[in-house]
Design a protein around this motif. Structure first.
Motif, PDB file in Angstrom:
ATOM      1  N   ASN A 117       3.905  -2.137  -6.756  1.00 52.69           N
ATOM      2  CA  ASN A 117       2.906  -1.876  -5.737  1.00 52.69           C
ATOM      3  C   ASN A 117       2.507  -0.405  -5.815  1.00 52.69           C
ATOM      4  O   ASN A 117       3.342   0.442  -6.156  1.00 52.69           O
ATOM      5  CB  ASN A 117       3.466  -2.193  -4.342  1.00 52.69           C
ATOM      6  CG  ASN A 117       2.379  -2.219  -3.289  1.00 52.69           C
ATOM      7  OD1 ASN A 117       1.265  -2.649  -3.551  1.00 52.69           O
ATOM      8  ND2 ASN A 117       2.688  -1.741  -2.096  1.00 52.69           N
ATOM      9  N   TYR A 152      10.903  -5.684   0.518  1.00 50.51           N
ATOM     10  CA  TYR A 152       9.953  -5.660   1.636  1.00 50.51           C
ATOM     11  C   TYR A 152       9.716  -4.223   2.101  1.00 50.51           C
ATOM     12  O   TYR A 152       8.582  -3.804   2.318  1.00 50.51           O
ATOM     13  CB  TYR A 152      10.499  -6.514   2.781  1.00 50.51           C
ATOM     14  CG  TYR A 152       9.830  -6.268   4.105  1.00 50.51           C
ATOM     15  CD1 TYR A 152      10.434  -5.469   5.081  1.00 50.51           C
ATOM     16  CD2 TYR A 152       8.595  -6.834   4.391  1.00 50.51           C
ATOM     17  CE1 TYR A 152       9.817  -5.242   6.299  1.00 50.51           C
ATOM     18  CE2 TYR A 152       7.980  -6.613   5.614  1.00 50.51           C
ATOM     19  CZ  TYR A 152       8.592  -5.812   6.557  1.00 50.51           C
ATOM     20  OH  TYR A 152       7.985  -5.579   7.752  1.00 50.51           O
ATOM     21  N   SER A 196       8.009  -2.100  -0.924  1.00 47.66           N
ATOM     22  CA  SER A 196       6.622  -2.427  -1.231  1.00 47.66           C
ATOM     23  C   SER A 196       5.703  -2.053  -0.095  1.00 47.66           C
ATOM     24  O   SER A 196       4.510  -1.797  -0.306  1.00 47.66           O
ATOM     25  CB  SER A 196       6.487  -3.911  -1.567  1.00 47.66           C
ATOM     26  OG  SER A 196       6.845  -4.709  -0.466  1.00 47.66           O
ATOM     27  N   GLY A 197       6.229  -2.051   1.120  1.00 45.50           N
ATOM     28  CA  GLY A 197       5.432  -1.658   2.274  1.00 45.50           C
ATOM     29  C   GLY A 197       5.518  -0.175   2.582  1.00 45.50           C
ATOM     30  O   GLY A 197       4.971   0.277   3.591  1.00 45.50           O
ATOM     31  N   LYS A 202       7.900   1.506   3.680  1.00 44.88           N
ATOM     32  CA  LYS A 202       8.562   1.731   4.964  1.00 44.88           C
ATOM     33  C   LYS A 202       9.783   2.601   4.696  1.00 44.88           C
ATOM     34  O   LYS A 202      10.890   2.092   4.446  1.00 44.88           O
ATOM     35  CB  LYS A 202       8.936   0.388   5.594  1.00 44.88           C
ATOM     36  CG  LYS A 202       7.721  -0.485   5.861  1.00 44.88           C
ATOM     37  CD  LYS A 202       8.106  -1.804   6.479  1.00 44.88           C
ATOM     38  CE  LYS A 202       6.926  -2.759   6.573  1.00 44.88           C
ATOM     39  NZ  LYS A 202       5.785  -2.214   7.337  1.00 44.88           N
TER      40      LYS A 202
END
Length: 126
Positions: free
Chosen positions: A59, A103, A106-107, A109
């Motif tokens: 990403n 998760y 890729s975000g 965060k």
């Protein structure tokens, strides 16, 4: 001791290229997604790119798509960030970080990342 160590930063002219490396010690990167984040002077940290533990998913932030490429060599416990067509706005300290859950990576965060390196500085200037 679990560590991530970044290298490869430096001074580059606009349009040039750099390759950053992130080497893990004390743990096996095979099970971790790895993200690259950056923080420019006076700005908040932002996500740049992420790669899954297998390398099968990646990403990128919109600002670097088409210019940066993330890759990994699990045999060397190393993740790379190839940066081409560098722009002055790419100037920042670049950090790599590891987490088990793609998760969060890729975000972008950053609160979900488990381990962080100390960063390597990239300056793009003529």
């Amino acid at each position: 001791q679990l560590q991530l160590v970044e290298s490869g930063g430096g001074l580059m002219q606009p349009g040039g290229s750099l390759r950053l490396s992130c080497v893990a010690s004390g743990f096996n990167l095979d099970f971790y997604a790895i993200g690259w984040f950056r923080q420019a002077p006076g700005k908040e940290r932002e996500g740049v790119s992420c790669i899954s533990s297998s390398g099968g998913s990646t990403n990128y932030a919109d600002s670097v798509k088409g210019r940066f490429t993330i890759s990994r060599n699990n045999a060397k416990n190393t993740v790379y960030l190839q940066m081409n067509s560098l722009k002055p706005e790419d100037t920042a300290v670049y950090y790599c970080a590891a987490c088990r859950n793609y998760y969060y990576c890729s975000g972008f965060k950053d609160y979900g990342m488990d381990y962080w390196g100390k960063g390597t500085a990239v300056t793009v200037s003529s």
